[in-house]
Write a protein that holds these residues in place. Structure first.
Motif, PDB file in Angstrom:
ATOM      1  N   ASP A   1      21.153  61.180  94.858  1.00  0.00           N
ATOM      2  CA  ASP A   1      22.286  62.083  94.663  1.00  0.00           C
ATOM      3  C   ASP A   1      22.249  62.794  93.312  1.00  0.00           C
ATOM      4  OD1 ASP A   1      23.150  61.298  97.126  1.00  0.00           O
ATOM      5  OD2 ASP A   1      24.824  60.094  96.406  1.00  0.00           O
ATOM      6  N   LEU A   2      21.804  62.101  92.285  1.00  0.00           N
ATOM      7  CA  LEU A   2      21.851  62.658  90.932  1.00  0.00           C
ATOM      8  C   LEU A   2      20.494  63.127  90.429  1.00  0.00           C
ATOM      9  CD1 LEU A   2      24.330  60.157  89.220  1.00  0.00           C
ATOM     10  CD2 LEU A   2      24.813  62.406  90.203  1.00  0.00           C
ATOM     11  N   LEU A   3      19.454  63.040  91.248  1.00  0.00           N
ATOM     12  CA  LEU A   3      18.141  63.486  90.795  1.00  0.00           C
ATOM     13  C   LEU A   3      18.186  64.968  90.406  1.00  0.00           C
ATOM     14  CD1 LEU A   3      15.602  61.826  93.274  1.00  0.00           C
ATOM     15  CD2 LEU A   3      16.127  61.158  90.919  1.00  0.00           C
ATOM     16  N   GLY A   4      17.743  65.270  89.214  1.00  0.00           N
ATOM     17  CA  GLY A   4      17.705  66.655  88.744  1.00  0.00           C
ATOM     18  C   GLY A   4      19.013  67.215  88.256  1.00  0.00           C
ATOM     19  N   ALA A   5      20.087  66.441  88.317  1.00  0.00           N
ATOM     20  CA  ALA A   5      21.406  66.971  87.954  1.00  0.00           C
ATOM     21  C   ALA A   5      21.512  67.311  86.475  1.00  0.00           C
ATOM     22  CB  ALA A   5      22.494  65.970  88.344  1.00  0.00           C
ATOM     23  N   GLU A   6      20.779  66.586  85.639  1.00  0.00           N
ATOM     24  CA  GLU A   6      20.896  66.780  84.196  1.00  0.00           C
ATOM     25  C   GLU A   6      19.816  67.693  83.630  1.00  0.00           C
ATOM     26  OE1 GLU A   6      23.507  65.663  82.555  1.00  0.00           O
ATOM     27  OE2 GLU A   6      24.206  64.892  84.496  1.00  0.00           O
ATOM     28  N   THR A   7      19.047  68.333  84.483  1.00  0.00           N
ATOM     29  CA  THR A   7      18.005  69.248  84.022  1.00  0.00           C
ATOM     30  C   THR A   7      18.615  70.379  83.201  1.00  0.00           C
ATOM     31  OG1 THR A   7      16.634  68.810  85.960  1.00  0.00           O
ATOM     32  CG2 THR A   7      16.205  70.849  84.760  1.00  0.00           C
ATOM     33  N   ARG A   8      18.037  70.634  82.049  1.00  0.00           N
ATOM     34  CA  ARG A   8      18.506  71.720  81.186  1.00  0.00           C
ATOM     35  C   ARG A   8      17.554  72.905  81.338  1.00  0.00           C
ATOM     36  NH1 ARG A   8      22.324  69.124  81.143  1.00  0.00           N
ATOM     37  NH2 ARG A   8      22.785  70.978  82.368  1.00  0.00           N
ATOM     38  N   LEU A   9      18.126  74.032  81.721  1.00  0.00           N
ATOM     39  CA  LEU A   9      17.357  75.247  81.953  1.00  0.00           C
ATOM     40  C   LEU A   9      17.956  76.413  81.181  1.00  0.00           C
ATOM     41  CD1 LEU A   9      16.978  74.962  85.839  1.00  0.00           C
ATOM     42  CD2 LEU A   9      15.215  74.474  84.147  1.00  0.00           C
TER      43      LEU A   9
ATOM     44  N   ASN B   1      12.925  64.590  85.469  1.00  0.00           N
ATOM     45  CA  ASN B   1      12.408  64.136  84.183  1.00  0.00           C
ATOM     46  C   ASN B   1      11.418  62.991  84.428  1.00  0.00           C
ATOM     47  OD1 ASN B   1      13.872  61.679  84.473  1.00  0.00           O
ATOM     48  ND2 ASN B   1      15.657  62.538  83.419  1.00  0.00           N
ATOM     49  N   ALA B   2      10.828  62.451  83.352  1.00  0.00           N
ATOM     50  CA  ALA B   2       9.764  61.452  83.513  1.00  0.00           C
ATOM     51  C   ALA B   2      10.248  60.221  84.272  1.00  0.00           C
ATOM     52  CB  ALA B   2       9.213  61.058  82.150  1.00  0.00           C
ATOM     53  N   GLU B   3      11.428  59.740  83.951  1.00  0.00           N
ATOM     54  CA  GLU B   3      11.962  58.552  84.629  1.00  0.00           C
ATOM     55  C   GLU B   3      12.238  58.841  86.093  1.00  0.00           C
ATOM     56  OE1 GLU B   3      15.912  55.675  84.312  1.00  0.00           O
ATOM     57  OE2 GLU B   3      15.217  56.772  82.549  1.00  0.00           O
ATOM     58  N   GLU B   4      12.781  60.024  86.359  1.00  0.00           N
ATOM     59  CA  GLU B   4      13.082  60.395  87.742  1.00  0.00           C
ATOM     60  C   GLU B   4      11.811  60.621  88.548  1.00  0.00           C
ATOM     61  OE1 GLU B   4      17.352  62.734  87.290  1.00  0.00           O
ATOM     62  OE2 GLU B   4      15.498  63.792  86.816  1.00  0.00           O
ATOM     63  N   ARG B   5      10.763  61.111  87.919  1.00  0.00           N
ATOM     64  CA  ARG B   5       9.501  61.300  88.633  1.00  0.00           C
ATOM     65  C   ARG B   5       8.971  59.966  89.153  1.00  0.00           C
ATOM     66  NH1 ARG B   5       8.652  65.166  84.341  1.00  0.00           N
ATOM     67  NH2 ARG B   5       7.123  63.911  83.202  1.00  0.00           N
ATOM     68  N   ASP B   6       9.013  58.948  88.309  1.00  0.00           N
ATOM     69  CA  ASP B   6       8.565  57.627  88.737  1.00  0.00           C
ATOM     70  C   ASP B   6       9.434  57.092  89.875  1.00  0.00           C
ATOM     71  OD1 ASP B   6       6.492  57.573  86.905  1.00  0.00           O
ATOM     72  OD2 ASP B   6       7.623  56.464  85.396  1.00  0.00           O
ATOM     73  N   ALA B   7      10.740  57.286  89.749  1.00  0.00           N
ATOM     74  CA  ALA B   7      11.652  56.800  90.790  1.00  0.00           C
ATOM     75  C   ALA B   7      11.417  57.529  92.111  1.00  0.00           C
ATOM     76  CB  ALA B   7      13.100  56.969  90.332  1.00  0.00           C
ATOM     77  N   TRP B   8      11.240  58.832  92.038  1.00  0.00           N
ATOM     78  CA  TRP B   8      11.018  59.631  93.251  1.00  0.00           C
ATOM     79  C   TRP B   8       9.741  59.193  93.960  1.00  0.00           C
ATOM     80  CZ3 TRP B   8      12.873  62.249  97.006  1.00  0.00           C
ATOM     81  CH2 TRP B   8      12.070  63.115  97.748  1.00  0.00           C
ATOM     82  N   LEU B   9       8.652  59.111  93.232  1.00  0.00           N
ATOM     83  CA  LEU B   9       7.387  58.711  93.840  1.00  0.00           C
ATOM     84  C   LEU B   9       7.418  57.255  94.292  1.00  0.00           C
ATOM     85  CD1 LEU B   9       4.832  60.454  91.462  1.00  0.00           C
ATOM     86  CD2 LEU B   9       5.522  61.191  93.758  1.00  0.00           C
ATOM     87  N   GLY B  10       8.259  56.461  93.653  1.00  0.00           N
ATOM     88  CA  GLY B  10       8.378  55.055  94.027  1.00  0.00           C
ATOM     89  C   GLY B  10       9.233  54.809  95.251  1.00  0.00           C
ATOM     90  N   GLY B  11       9.839  55.860  95.812  1.00  0.00           N
ATOM     91  CA  GLY B  11      10.572  55.719  97.065  1.00  0.00           C
ATOM     92  C   GLY B  11      12.063  55.495  96.931  1.00  0.00           C
TER      93      GLY B  11
END
Length: 207
Positions: A177-185, A162-172
């Protein structure tokens, strides 16, 4: 895992700008490893095309001789793996997709399923790693354990941010562990298709 996906539709979004200086590829509905895919990397989310099958910068052989299956990388292990260790620190990127496929069933009669966003945002943003090998930019899509929306079809899924996780991922961030866990598909079966098939009919629900 993620072995096929659909190009994103970025028309009308903040990413559709002439200053990206990228040559447009007609939208594809059956993107395969070793094909060029669009990715965004820091600084300022610059757009690039990269070969989807990562080759580490230290590899000294011929491209055709790189046999490791590196179009996906497990997020739980990538930071420690020699192939991905350097780009974990310096090569993080985002790989946008409109949807992706997974298969169920036995070899020779596998049923494809299309996974797409269940929320308002159409684009799926995969966590990726990019590596420049010689003059060639290559990339991989990170995967994680499947969540409740996916586990009935496959035990793994792409890391979709999600938007918050994208910033965190690119920020290093190292708290992955929980990145993408709450994605709704959501998903639906589609008609079986071959390696060379393409077109919007591939994503239509199977009759």
């Amino acid at each position: 895992m993620c072995g096929r996906f659909v190009d994103p539709n970025l028309r009308g979004t903040e990413f559709e700008h002439s200053e990206l200086r990228i040559d447009p590829i007609p939208r594809r509905f059956n993107v395969k490893p070793t094909q060029d895919v669009l990715l965004f990397a820091k600084p300022e989310l610059v757009a690039y095309y990269a070969r989807w099958w990562l080759v580490p910068s230290w590899y000294k052989g011929e491209l055709k001789e790189w046999k490791a299956t590196t179009f996906n990388a497990r997020i739980e292990e990538a930071a420690q793996k020699p192939t991905f260790r350097a780009v974990w620190r310096h090569g993080r990127c985002l790989i946008p997709a409109g949807a992706y496929y997974e298969w169920t069933g036995e070899t020779g009669a596998k049923q494809p399923h299309l996974f797409s966003a269940a929320g308002n945002e159409e684009t799926l943003w995969f966590a990726g790693l990019a590596s420049r090998w010689n003059e060639l930019l290559t990339c991989t899509i990170l995967t994680r354990a499947a969540n409740a929306d996916v586990e009935a079809i496959h035990h793994r899924m792409p890391v979709i941010l999600n938007a918050e996780e994208r910033d965190a991922w690119l920020g290093g961030t190292e708290e992955t562990d929980l990145l993408g866990a709450e994605t709704r598909l959501r998903h639906h079966p589609v008609a079986r298709f071959g390696m060379k098939d393409d077109g919007p009919e591939l994503i239509e629900p199977a009759e």
